[in-house]
Design an enzyme around this catalytic site. Structure first.
Site, mmCIF file in Angstrom:
data_model
loop_
_atom_site.group_PDB
_atom_site.id
_atom_site.type_symbol
_atom_site.label_atom_id
_atom_site.label_comp_id
_atom_site.label_asym_id
_atom_site.label_seq_id
_atom_site.Cartn_x
_atom_site.Cartn_y
_atom_site.Cartn_z
ATOM 1 N N GLN A 82 -24.161 27.155 21.734
ATOM 2 C CA GLN A 82 -22.971 27.184 22.588
ATOM 3 C C GLN A 82 -21.978 26.103 22.161
ATOM 4 O O GLN A 82 -22.329 24.926 22.139
ATOM 5 C CB GLN A 82 -23.385 26.939 24.039
ATOM 6 C CG GLN A 82 -22.223 26.923 25.022
ATOM 7 C CD GLN A 82 -22.655 26.526 26.428
ATOM 8 O OE1 GLN A 82 -23.686 25.877 26.598
ATOM 9 N NE2 GLN A 82 -21.885 26.909 27.417
ATOM 10 N N TYR A 128 -18.908 24.842 23.628
ATOM 11 C CA TYR A 128 -17.885 24.620 24.659
ATOM 12 C C TYR A 128 -17.374 23.182 24.610
ATOM 13 O O TYR A 128 -16.204 22.938 24.404
ATOM 14 C CB TYR A 128 -18.477 24.865 26.057
ATOM 15 C CG TYR A 128 -18.463 26.293 26.548
ATOM 16 C CD1 TYR A 128 -18.390 27.367 25.675
ATOM 17 C CD2 TYR A 128 -18.537 26.565 27.926
ATOM 18 C CE1 TYR A 128 -18.392 28.678 26.157
ATOM 19 C CE2 TYR A 128 -18.541 27.873 28.401
ATOM 20 C CZ TYR A 128 -18.476 28.917 27.522
ATOM 21 O OH TYR A 128 -18.474 30.197 28.002
ATOM 22 N N SER A 129 -18.291 22.196 24.803
ATOM 23 C CA SER A 129 -17.879 20.795 24.997
ATOM 24 C C SER A 129 -17.287 20.185 23.729
ATOM 25 O O SER A 129 -17.675 20.535 22.605
ATOM 26 C CB SER A 129 -19.087 19.956 25.414
ATOM 27 O OG SER A 129 -19.710 20.516 26.537
ATOM 28 N N GLU A 183 -25.807 33.260 34.864
ATOM 29 C CA GLU A 183 -27.261 33.092 34.972
ATOM 30 C C GLU A 183 -27.624 32.195 36.151
ATOM 31 O O GLU A 183 -27.418 30.993 36.100
ATOM 32 C CB GLU A 183 -27.796 32.511 33.658
ATOM 33 C CG GLU A 183 -29.288 32.249 33.659
ATOM 34 C CD GLU A 183 -30.095 33.418 34.180
ATOM 35 O OE1 GLU A 183 -31.047 33.165 34.922
ATOM 36 O OE2 GLU A 183 -29.766 34.579 33.872
ATOM 37 N N SER A 187 -22.201 18.855 35.501
ATOM 38 C CA SER A 187 -22.959 17.702 36.021
ATOM 39 C C SER A 187 -23.177 17.852 37.535
ATOM 40 O O SER A 187 -22.473 18.606 38.209
ATOM 41 C CB SER A 187 -22.208 16.400 35.736
ATOM 42 O OG SER A 187 -21.112 16.275 36.612
ATOM 43 N N ASN A 188 -24.159 17.089 38.044
ATOM 44 C CA ASN A 188 -24.453 17.201 39.479
ATOM 45 C C ASN A 188 -23.284 16.744 40.349
ATOM 46 O O ASN A 188 -23.094 17.242 41.460
ATOM 47 C CB ASN A 188 -25.736 16.434 39.805
ATOM 48 C CG ASN A 188 -26.973 17.206 39.353
ATOM 49 O OD1 ASN A 188 -26.870 18.177 38.597
ATOM 50 N ND2 ASN A 188 -28.144 16.790 39.816
HETATM 51 C C1 LIG Z 1 -28.688 17.229 26.516
HETATM 52 C C2 LIG Z 1 -27.359 17.924 26.643
HETATM 53 C C3 LIG Z 1 -27.204 19.204 26.137
HETATM 54 C C4 LIG Z 1 -25.950 19.831 26.175
HETATM 55 N N1 LIG Z 1 -25.803 21.085 25.593
HETATM 56 C C5 LIG Z 1 -24.561 21.603 25.461
HETATM 57 C C6 LIG Z 1 -24.353 22.798 24.677
HETATM 58 O O1 LIG Z 1 -25.293 23.386 24.131
HETATM 59 N N2 LIG Z 1 -23.101 23.250 24.525
HETATM 60 C C7 LIG Z 1 -22.024 22.640 25.112
HETATM 61 O O2 LIG Z 1 -20.905 23.129 24.945
HETATM 62 N N3 LIG Z 1 -22.192 21.519 25.865
HETATM 63 C C8 LIG Z 1 -23.425 20.986 26.045
HETATM 64 N N4 LIG Z 1 -23.615 19.821 26.770
HETATM 65 C C9 LIG Z 1 -22.433 19.134 27.299
HETATM 66 C C10 LIG Z 1 -22.357 19.094 28.810
HETATM 67 O O3 LIG Z 1 -21.917 20.325 29.317
HETATM 68 C C11 LIG Z 1 -21.434 17.932 29.178
HETATM 69 O O4 LIG Z 1 -22.081 16.730 28.795
HETATM 70 C C12 LIG Z 1 -21.113 17.908 30.644
HETATM 71 O O5 LIG Z 1 -20.278 18.968 30.982
HETATM 72 C C13 LIG Z 1 -20.432 16.569 31.052
HETATM 73 O O6 LIG Z 1 -19.342 16.314 30.227
HETATM 74 P P1 LIG Z 1 -19.166 14.922 29.477
HETATM 75 O O7 LIG Z 1 -20.427 14.603 28.760
HETATM 76 O O8 LIG Z 1 -17.909 15.005 28.665
HETATM 77 O O9 LIG Z 1 -18.991 13.843 30.615
HETATM 78 P P2 LIG Z 1 -17.687 13.583 31.502
HETATM 79 O O10 LIG Z 1 -17.071 14.870 31.889
HETATM 80 O O11 LIG Z 1 -16.834 12.586 30.774
HETATM 81 O O12 LIG Z 1 -18.308 12.917 32.776
HETATM 82 C C14 LIG Z 1 -18.750 11.548 32.807
HETATM 83 C C15 LIG Z 1 -19.247 11.255 34.211
HETATM 84 O O13 LIG Z 1 -18.174 11.387 35.153
HETATM 85 C C16 LIG Z 1 -18.485 12.334 36.159
HETATM 86 N N5 LIG Z 1 -17.307 13.126 36.507
HETATM 87 C C17 LIG Z 1 -16.447 13.735 35.641
HETATM 88 N N6 LIG Z 1 -15.488 14.393 36.305
HETATM 89 C C18 LIG Z 1 -15.734 14.202 37.621
HETATM 90 C C19 LIG Z 1 -15.091 14.634 38.831
HETATM 91 N N7 LIG Z 1 -14.014 15.408 38.806
HETATM 92 N N8 LIG Z 1 -15.638 14.256 40.010
HETATM 93 C C20 LIG Z 1 -16.750 13.474 40.065
HETATM 94 N N9 LIG Z 1 -17.388 13.026 38.957
HETATM 95 C C21 LIG Z 1 -16.901 13.384 37.755
HETATM 96 C C22 LIG Z 1 -19.565 13.224 35.553
HETATM 97 O O14 LIG Z 1 -20.390 13.806 36.526
HETATM 98 C C23 LIG Z 1 -20.337 12.235 34.673
HETATM 99 O O15 LIG Z 1 -21.257 11.527 35.468
HETATM 100 C C24 LIG Z 1 -24.843 19.194 26.786
HETATM 101 C C25 LIG Z 1 -25.026 17.911 27.351
HETATM 102 C C26 LIG Z 1 -26.246 17.278 27.264
HETATM 103 C C27 LIG Z 1 -26.393 15.886 27.846
#
Ligand SMILES: Cc1cc2nc3c(=O)[nH]c(=O)nc-3n(C[C@H](O)[C@H](O)[C@H](O)COP(=O)(O)OP(=O)(O)OC[C@H]3O[C@@H](n4cnc5c(N)ncnc54)[C@H](O)[C@@H]3O)c2cc1C
Length: 387
Positions: free
Chosen positions: A127, A129-130, A245, A372-373
């Site tokens: 995937q 996306y990120s 899903e 994220s949660n």
């Molecule tokens: C082990 C692992 C596997 C992954 N696999 C994939 C994959 O296969 N493909 C893919 O595309 N992505 C993948 N991801 C990426 C994942 O979807 C992102 O890490 C996730 O969406 C969080 O984005 P970020 O890491 O940029 O953190 P950020 O978005 O920068 O967030 C940092 C912190 O701020 C908090 N936060 C951010 N915005 C808000 C808000 N509006 N309100 C309250 N709190 C907030 C978050 O909860 C987090 O605690 C994976 C991540 C991990 C850790």
């Protein structure tokens, strides 16, 4: 509300148990049990082929595309029993993510080419996306796709791509228009990982494993025929994928398996003249998490049975994700706590004890990925509390 499985569903559960006892290879079962990921690609592929040969390759797909056509309840039973039996989880990126998008929005050519290959474990999907800086705020993604004749030319970076080091294909969200609202300029592309200009760099994680990757795209040419649906409508397909899903989002089977492991470990850990399982304080902590897991299981079943009555799932999925991941993390914390100082020597030796700390470190990811949660709490606040 009746939360018991019907007689027919109970018979199905027995059938799944018999199938797992006779068809899941011992070597794969043992590697999953002790958390040995050294052959993860081969194990997942082999298990998918076994399931496919039995007609169970795609539990969530409709029959017309080669799926089982199972109800949500049957899918839940199947996935729970597989987890309890230490079967490898099926690879979600093909089966549960890109496949439903192709069924709904893909061209007939895309459906005919890709779906049978996913089912037969011929292609490994990941995937895309990120991006750095675009995780929770996914719509801000920047990876550029510029049209050049019959191709798009891709430049940019994806990050956190789970098991992308094995991938034959990646589905990507790309920026095809940067002029308007961010959501309106995103397209959904299927990219062959053998394309020139792609560089994959695995990231070493806290537990020592290589599970996620950074992927760079440097003038990568992708045929426009590999775009799913309309240009600039990718956000609609991306949301469909994320919401699709839901039956197994709480990971009940995996938590039940880990709870049983916790009890085994506690029974084997001496305390005074008895074991930690008889220690009143530790036993009450196990009981607490078991009660929470049982409550979550009942909530999960309520959601599944509501879906069966055609009530669309709503923010319940967020609730299941938050509680499911908290409980799974809690169980892994108790496993490590049980080991005391020995837990620090993770990576040494083999077996259940050696895997506990590595699993604890690995499972920190659960509250981050898949939305994220904190983001799930925002969804609940908006959709249930109306904030
Ligand atoms: C082990 C692992 C596997 C992954 N696999 C994939 C994959 O296969 N493909 C893919 O595309 N992505 C993948 N991801 C990426 C994942 O979807 C992102 O890490 C996730 O969406 C969080 O984005 P970020 O890491 O940029 O953190 P950020 O978005 O920068 O967030 C940092 C912190 O701020 C908090 N936060 C951010 N915005 C808000 C808000 N509006 N309100 C309250 N709190 C907030 C978050 O909860 C987090 O605690 C994976 C991540 C991990 C850790």
């Amino acid at each position: 509300m009746d939360l018991d499985f019907s007689t027919e569903e109970q018979a199905f559960r027995e059938e799944v148990r018999r199938f797992l006892a006779s068809h899941l290879p011992d070597a794969i079962r043992e590697r999953v049990r002790i958390g040995d990921h050294s052959r993860i690609r081969d194990d997942i592929q082999e298990w998918q082929k076994i399931l496919h040969a039995h007609g169970w390759g795609a539990p969530g797909w409709p029959v017309e595309f080669g799926g089982t056509g199972w109800s949500k309840a049957r899918q839940y039973i199947f996935e729970t029993e597989c987890a309890l039996a230490d079967a490898p989880a099926q690879l979600a990126f093909g089966l549960k993510m890109v496949a439903p998008v192709l069924m709904r929005y893909g061209s007939p050519e895309q459906q005919q080419y890709f779906l049978p290959r996913i089912l037969a474990a011929e292609d490994w999907w990941c995937q895309g996306y990120s991006e750095p800086g675009s995780g929770s705020d996914l719509a801000s993604l920047k990876m550029k796709a510029e049209r050049d004749g019959d191709d798009y030319v891709l430049n940019g970076q994806k990050v956190w791509n789970t098991l992308g080091q094995f991938a034959d294909w990646i589905f990507c969200l790309v920026r095809t228009d940067a002029s308007g609202k961010p959501q309106k300029g995103i397209s959904f592309l299927l990219v062959d990982m053998k394309s020139p200009g792609i560089t994959v760099r695995p990231t070493r994680l806290l537990d020592g494993s290589f599970e996620v990757n950074e992927i760079w795209f440097d003038n990568v040419r992708v045929p426009a025929a590999n775009r799913v649906g309309e240009e600039n409508q990718g956000w609609t397909y991306a949301k469909f994928l994320l919401g699709h899903e839901r039956t197994n989002i709480a990971g009940i089977g995996a938590s039940r398996r880990e709870l049983a492991r916790l009890k085994r470990m506690a029974a084997a850990q001496p305390k005074g003249g008895a074991s930690m399982l008889q220690d009143p304080v530790f036993a009450s902590r196990i009981a607490q998490v078991e009660i929470e897991l049982r409550a979550l299981e009942i909530t999960n079943l309520r959601v599944i049975f509501a879906e069966a009555r055609q009530q669309a799932p709503g923010p319940e999925a967020s609730l299941l994700k938050i509680r499911g991941t908290e409980i799974m993390q809690r169980i892994s914390e108790l496993q490590v706590e049980l080991l005391g100082g020995q837990g620090l020597a993770f990576g040494d030796g083999s077996g259940e004890r050696a895997r506990a700390t590595a699993a604890y470190l690995n499972l920190r990811k659960l509250s981050i990925f898949g939305g994220s949660n904190e983001i799930q709490r925002n969804i609940i606040a908006q959709m249930i509390l109306g904030l």
